[in-house]
Design an enzyme around this catalytic site. Structure first.
Site, short mmCIF file in Angstrom:
data_model
loop_
_atom_site.label_atom_id
_atom_site.label_comp_id
_atom_site.label_asym_id
_atom_site.label_seq_id
_atom_site.Cartn_x
_atom_site.Cartn_y
_atom_site.Cartn_z
N LEU A 51 0.80 -1.22 0.00
CA LEU A 51 0.00 0.00 0.00
C LEU A 51 0.84 1.27 0.00
CD1 LEU A 51 -1.24 0.63 3.64
CD2 LEU A 51 0.24 -1.29 3.05
N TYR A 52 2.16 1.15 0.19
CA TYR A 52 3.02 2.34 0.22
C TYR A 52 3.45 2.70 -1.20
CZ TYR A 52 3.23 1.41 5.22
OH TYR A 52 2.91 1.19 6.53
N GLY A 53 2.55 3.38 -1.86
CA GLY A 53 2.76 3.72 -3.25
C GLY A 53 1.57 3.29 -4.07
#
Length: 321
Positions: A51-53
């Site tokens: 989820l980081y990006g």
């Protein structure tokens, strides 16, 4: 203890959270320098996520490039990866189909450059019993595709239910002087009882305990904090009292406020009735990592007592989210 999955966390007891989502991520060279610095200083618990990006470029892509360039570091790192959300959106989906999609995608993106030591769903899907989700992940552990299973932002009851299905390697929750909820809601107590380490995210209180935020004007436009209750003007003025007290203590001690905040989190680790706690402060530059991990490492009993008094007299106003 299953959390260690055959590795040891570095002597500082710190992790790094430099791979979280940011609207303007730093250049790849800066990221690599930062990651190398964390290892040099002993912080080998790395926390990333699908989820980081975006699906097209997130922390898994960055990690692939990093371990391609530095393959000798792969075995030095304990890598925890968050997933389990619907592809491209911040909505939990604990169905077997989506959990397998998420794990398989993370494995594909790493491409064997680094094993996933811990996989955790970023949030528990309220529509799917945690037992079903953990059972799917347990199959990946049995197949040797991931090293262990973590939990993120869950309550004490969920931890117990999940742990009955498969040993839980770590529980990631928010913890700082700005957020002490887990000390009061049985999460820390349950993890201590089950010998599950806590991974403390936002140990710097979403940046306010660094001393860099003295007014809401210090927070950039578009920053998610502007949408959080604790950063509404009426609440922030109350919360500023805690921030200023920490800054004053840091000044007297000749330390940075961030060092005091991190030392406090570390001081809770292993106390009677408390589990091992690993803070994962964010750090996108080498200098920030060095500041977080140097200077004040231990607080005296008198200083801890002073902080306890500060926390009691300056209750944080507003919900975490």
């Amino acid at each position: 203890m299953p959390f260690l999955v055959g590795k040891e966390v570095g002597p500082t007891g710190y992790g790094t959270m430099g791979m979280t989502w940011r609207p303007q991520p730093p250049a790849q060279e800066v990221c690599f320098e930062t990651l190398n610095t964390t290892l040099e200083l002993g912080a080998n618990f790395w926390n990333g996520g699908e989820l980081y990006g975006t699906p097209e470029y997130n922390s898994l892509h960055l990690l692939n490039k990093y371990f391609t360039k530095y393959p000798e570091n792969a075995e030095k790192v304990v890598l925890s990866i968050k997933g389990g959300l619907k592809k491209g959106v911040l909505i939990p989906d604990g169905s077997e189909e989506n959990i397998r999609r998420s794990v398989d995608e993370c494995l594909r993106l790493l491409d064997g450059k680094k094993k996933i030591d811990i996989f955790e769903c970023a949030r528990q899907d309220p529509q799917v019993p945690v037992e079903q989700t953990i059972d799917v992940l347990a199959q990946y552990v049995k197949e040797g595709k991931i090293g262990g299973i973590g939990l993120s932002e869950v309550d004490a009851g969920t931890i117990r239910r999940a742990h009955k299905v498969h040993p839980i390697a770590a529980v990631e929750v928010e913890m700082s002087m700005w957020s002490t909820d887990i000390l009061e809601n049985d999460v820390a107590k349950t993890c201590a009882e089950l010998d599950i380490p806590i991974v403390a995210y936002s140990p710097l209180g979403r940046g306010v305990l660094t001393g860099a935020v003295s007014s809401l004007a210090d927070i950039p436009e578009g920053d998610i904090r502007h949408h959080m209750s604790r950063f509404k003007e009426e609440n922030f003025q109350q919360n500023l009292k805690l921030i200023n007290e920490v800054k004053e203590l840091a000044n007297r001690k000749g330390a940075a406020p961030a060092q005091i905040a991190l030392a406090w989190v570390r001081s809770q680790s292993g106390r009677p009735g408390m589990p091992t706690i690993i803070p994962i402060p964010g750090g996108t530059t080498k200098d920030k990592v060095i500041e977080n991990m140097s200077g004040t490492q231990v607080l005296s009993d008198a200083e801890l007592a002073e902080i306890d008094a500060i926390l009691k007299s300056n209750v944080v106003a507003g919900a975490r989210y």
